[in-house]
Every structure is written in structure tokens, then in C-alpha cells.
Motif scaffolding. Structure first.
Motif, PDB file in Angstrom:
ATOM      1  N   ARG A  12       7.047   4.057 -18.442  1.00 54.15           N
ATOM      2  CA  ARG A  12       6.447   4.375 -17.132  1.00 54.15           C
ATOM      3  C   ARG A  12       6.457   3.161 -16.214  1.00 54.15           C
ATOM      4  O   ARG A  12       6.187   2.072 -16.640  1.00 54.15           O
ATOM      5  N   ARG A  13       6.828   3.353 -14.977  1.00 56.29           N
ATOM      6  CA  ARG A  13       6.781   2.275 -13.978  1.00 56.29           C
ATOM      7  C   ARG A  13       6.128   2.782 -12.695  1.00 56.29           C
ATOM      8  O   ARG A  13       6.144   3.981 -12.420  1.00 56.29           O
ATOM      9  N   SER A  14       5.585   1.874 -11.930  1.00 55.17           N
ATOM     10  CA  SER A  14       5.105   2.236 -10.595  1.00 55.17           C
ATOM     11  C   SER A  14       6.319   2.441  -9.696  1.00 55.17           C
ATOM     12  O   SER A  14       7.202   1.578  -9.651  1.00 55.17           O
ATOM     13  N   ARG A  16       7.988   3.026  -5.925  1.00 50.01           N
ATOM     14  CA  ARG A  16       7.649   2.681  -4.533  1.00 50.01           C
ATOM     15  C   ARG A  16       8.681   3.182  -3.528  1.00 50.01           C
ATOM     16  O   ARG A  16       8.772   2.670  -2.413  1.00 50.01           O
ATOM     17  N   PHE A  69      -5.339  -3.217   4.446  1.00 49.17           N
ATOM     18  CA  PHE A  69      -4.533  -4.333   3.932  1.00 49.17           C
ATOM     19  C   PHE A  69      -4.372  -5.408   5.005  1.00 49.17           C
ATOM     20  O   PHE A  69      -4.502  -6.596   4.738  1.00 49.17           O
ATOM     21  N   TYR A  90       4.256   4.764   0.505  1.00 51.19           N
ATOM     22  CA  TYR A  90       5.698   4.806   0.206  1.00 51.19           C
ATOM     23  C   TYR A  90       6.324   6.164   0.539  1.00 51.19           C
ATOM     24  O   TYR A  90       7.269   6.582  -0.108  1.00 51.19           O
ATOM     25  N   CYS A 130       2.356   5.968  -8.315  1.00 51.01           N
ATOM     26  CA  CYS A 130       1.906   4.589  -8.077  1.00 51.01           C
ATOM     27  C   CYS A 130       0.435   4.604  -7.669  1.00 51.01           C
ATOM     28  O   CYS A 130       0.032   5.377  -6.786  1.00 51.01           O
ATOM     29  N   TRP A 131      -0.342   3.793  -8.335  1.00 45.10           N
ATOM     30  CA  TRP A 131      -1.768   3.658  -8.010  1.00 45.10           C
ATOM     31  C   TRP A 131      -1.918   3.194  -6.566  1.00 45.10           C
ATOM     32  O   TRP A 131      -1.156   2.324  -6.123  1.00 45.10           O
ATOM     33  N   MET A 132      -2.895   3.708  -5.844  1.00 44.06           N
ATOM     34  CA  MET A 132      -3.120   3.376  -4.437  1.00 44.06           C
ATOM     35  C   MET A 132      -4.507   2.785  -4.248  1.00 44.06           C
ATOM     36  O   MET A 132      -5.481   3.516  -4.004  1.00 44.06           O
ATOM     37  N   HIS A 133      -4.577   1.488  -4.382  1.00 43.79           N
ATOM     38  CA  HIS A 133      -5.900   0.866  -4.324  1.00 43.79           C
ATOM     39  C   HIS A 133      -6.523   0.903  -2.942  1.00 43.79           C
ATOM     40  O   HIS A 133      -7.751   0.892  -2.790  1.00 43.79           O
ATOM     41  N   SER A 134      -5.653   0.952  -1.925  1.00 47.01           N
ATOM     42  CA  SER A 134      -6.165   0.912  -0.552  1.00 47.01           C
ATOM     43  C   SER A 134      -7.102   2.097  -0.277  1.00 47.01           C
ATOM     44  O   SER A 134      -7.984   2.002   0.578  1.00 47.01           O
ATOM     45  N   ARG A 180       6.415  -8.233 -21.097  1.00 42.47           N
ATOM     46  CA  ARG A 180       4.971  -8.272 -21.376  1.00 42.47           C
ATOM     47  C   ARG A 180       4.532  -9.709 -21.608  1.00 42.47           C
ATOM     48  O   ARG A 180       5.279 -10.527 -22.164  1.00 42.47           O
TER      49      ARG A 180
HETATM   50  C1  LIG Z   1      -6.117  -1.342 -10.141  1.00 44.77           C
HETATM   51  C2  LIG Z   1      -4.692  -1.254  -9.655  1.00 44.77           C
HETATM   52  C3  LIG Z   1      -4.428  -1.304  -8.310  1.00 44.77           C
HETATM   53  C4  LIG Z   1      -3.117  -1.174  -7.844  1.00 44.77           C
HETATM   54  N1  LIG Z   1      -2.885  -1.077  -6.510  1.00 44.77           N
HETATM   55  C5  LIG Z   1      -1.630  -0.869  -6.055  1.00 44.77           C
HETATM   56  C6  LIG Z   1      -1.383  -0.649  -4.678  1.00 44.77           C
HETATM   57  O1  LIG Z   1      -2.302  -0.558  -3.868  1.00 44.77           O
HETATM   58  N2  LIG Z   1      -0.102  -0.503  -4.274  1.00 44.77           N
HETATM   59  C7  LIG Z   1       0.932  -0.569  -5.155  1.00 44.77           C
HETATM   60  O2  LIG Z   1       2.075  -0.455  -4.729  1.00 44.77           O
HETATM   61  N3  LIG Z   1       0.734  -0.743  -6.471  1.00 44.77           N
HETATM   62  C8  LIG Z   1      -0.518  -0.873  -6.945  1.00 44.77           C
HETATM   63  N4  LIG Z   1      -0.744  -1.007  -8.288  1.00 44.77           N
HETATM   64  C9  LIG Z   1       0.386  -0.958  -9.229  1.00 44.77           C
HETATM   65  C10 LIG Z   1       0.648  -2.331  -9.850  1.00 44.77           C
HETATM   66  O3  LIG Z   1       1.174  -3.193  -8.880  1.00 44.77           O
HETATM   67  C11 LIG Z   1       1.612  -2.130 -11.031  1.00 44.77           C
HETATM   68  O4  LIG Z   1       0.999  -1.325 -12.002  1.00 44.77           O
HETATM   69  C12 LIG Z   1       2.009  -3.460 -11.665  1.00 44.77           C
HETATM   70  O5  LIG Z   1       2.770  -4.246 -10.773  1.00 44.77           O
HETATM   71  C13 LIG Z   1       2.831  -3.258 -12.947  1.00 44.77           C
HETATM   72  O6  LIG Z   1       3.981  -2.501 -12.691  1.00 44.77           O
HETATM   73  P1  LIG Z   1       4.278  -1.125 -13.436  1.00 44.77           P
HETATM   74  O7  LIG Z   1       3.149  -0.153 -13.098  1.00 44.77           O
HETATM   75  O8  LIG Z   1       5.591  -0.665 -12.902  1.00 44.77           O
HETATM   76  O9  LIG Z   1       4.309  -1.397 -14.897  1.00 44.77           O
HETATM   77  C14 LIG Z   1      -2.039  -1.098  -8.770  1.00 44.77           C
HETATM   78  C15 LIG Z   1      -2.328  -1.052 -10.136  1.00 44.77           C
HETATM   79  C16 LIG Z   1      -3.627  -1.104 -10.572  1.00 44.77           C
HETATM   80  C17 LIG Z   1      -3.903  -0.979 -12.061  1.00 44.77           C
END
Ligand SMILES: Cc1cc2nc3c(=O)[nH]c(=O)nc-3n(C[C@H](O)[C@H](O)[C@H](O)COP(=O)(O)O)c2cc1C
Length: 189
Positions: A12-14, A16, A69, A90, A130-134, A180
């Protein structure tokens, strides 16, 4: 021995960059259902899942989340958001916000676990996320709460967002996992 579940976790990857296509409704249902099967403190299941797919609603919310942001104390966030081509969500076709009852025992953990189930379920269906913290950062401001209301994004009583992520079909091949960090395990005998 590597199971399919382990393979999904390790790959799994984030994502964008998204295709504009809407998610297959059955897949979206499965992803949200997977979220509801997460563990929760005392099995309170204190969560609620808000799925937003309306393009103009996503665009309005995105513009405001971007401002969080841009106004952040964190220079790296300001720099990323200042790029002309930067899109907070994105251009993904779906945003899922997991809210939790703030009076529950451990809503932040419960909702985060639910979201991780969803990210993995999506990956297993070849759907990016992809997680969206904003979203959480924005909701934490008075301006943010007001805009959610104005947009008609209303959560159950005493709920607040603890996890949010976009979902959609990746516009480019899913990248390989990042290396890792080593030394993060202590095995005690
Ligand atoms: C708490 C948290 C907040 C994050 N916020 C964002 C975000 O706002 N935008 C974004 O593009 N990625 C966000 N991410 C994704 C991380 O950048 C990403 O999980 C990390 O770089 C590792 O990459 P991977 O998920 O591909 O393994 C967030 C991840 C976490 C766990």
C-alpha cells in the motif's frame, strides 16, 4: 509464508495523482464496511463515515483546506501549498471523513484504526488513497467549523473528525514502498 493480506499491507502507498473517474459504488461500500470492522475501545464503535463525492463540494472544501496549509506555522507545509500545481485533495473523486463521538473512550484510536482498515481495503481493490490531515486541521479552527456547516457537511452530535482520506483510481503506477527505518524493533526474551 506471505498471505494476500500481508502483501497488501506491504505494498500500500499513499497516492497523490488520481483519475477523475468515480469509484465503483460496490467497492466504496466494501471499503466503508471494512472500516466498520476495525477494533474499538470497549466495542463502542463510536464512528460515523461521511463520504463526499460531489465535485463542487470537494473543490470548495479543498480551497479552504489549502488555506490551512498556507497559514500553517510549519514552513514545509507552506512551501508545498504555495506550489501553483498543488491540490490538497489531489483531485481525487472521493473524500471520506471518519468522525467519532468525542465523549467515547478512545475515539481517536478507534477512528484511525477504521481508516487504516479502509486504506488497506482500498489497496486490495486496486483503489488508491491518501490520508488528508488538513481536514482535521481545518475543522479545529472556528473558520473551519463554520465552513463545514455552510457547506452542509454536518456530523452527528458531539462528533468531530479524527481521520480523513481521499480515495480514487491512481493516475500512475503505484510506487514501490519506501525503505523501512531499521532499529525500530526490540525483541525481548
Ligand atoms: C497522520 C498522517 C497525516 C498525513 N497527512 C497527509 C497529508 O495531509 N497529505 C498527504 O499527501 N499525505 C499525508 N499523509 C501520508 C504520508 O505522507 C505517507 O503515509 C508517508 O509519506 C508514507 O508514505 P506511504 O503512505 O506511501 O507509505 C499523512 C499520513 C499520516 C499517517
Amino acid at each position: 509464508m506471505t498471505t494476500q493480506t500481508i502483501k497488501t499491507i506491504l505494498s500500500r502507498r499513499s497516492i497523490r495523482s488520481y483519475k477523475p473517474d468515480r469509484l465503483d459504488p460496490a467497492s466504496l461500500d466494501l471499503i466503508v464496511e471494512a472500516g466498520t470492522y476495525a477494533p474499538s475501545a470497549m466495542n463502542q464503535q463510536p464512528w460515523h463515515f461521511t463520504v463526499i463525492q460531489n465535485r463542487s463540494l470537494l473543490d470548495r472544501l479543498e480551497a479552504s483546506c489549502k488555506s490551512v496549509f498556507l497559514e500553517s506555522d510549519v514552513e514545509a507545509l507552506r512551501d508545498v501549498a504555495a506550489r501553483e500545481d498543488f491540490s490538497v485533495f489531489y483531485k481525487a473523486p472521493a473524500l471520506v471523513i471518519v468522525t467519532g463521538d468525542a465523549n467515547a473512550l478512545a475515539p481517536q484510536y478507534d477512528c484511525t484504526l477504521a481508516m487504516q482498515n479502509m486504506l488497506l481495503a482500498a489497496a486490495s481493490l486496486d483503489i488508491g488513497s491518501c490520508w488528508m490531515h488538513s481536514v482535521m486541521m481545518f475543522y479545529a479552527t472556528e473558520k473551519g467549523k463554520a465552513l463545514f456547516n455552510e457547506l452542509g457537511i454536518v456530523f452527528p452530535d458531539s462528533h468531530k473528525p479524527y481521520a480523513a482520506a481521499v480515495f480514487g483510481y491512481s493516475a500512475s503506477p503505484v510506487p514501490e514502498p519506501e525503505p523501512r527505518k531499521s532499529g525500530c524493533v526490540t525483541l525481548m526474551s
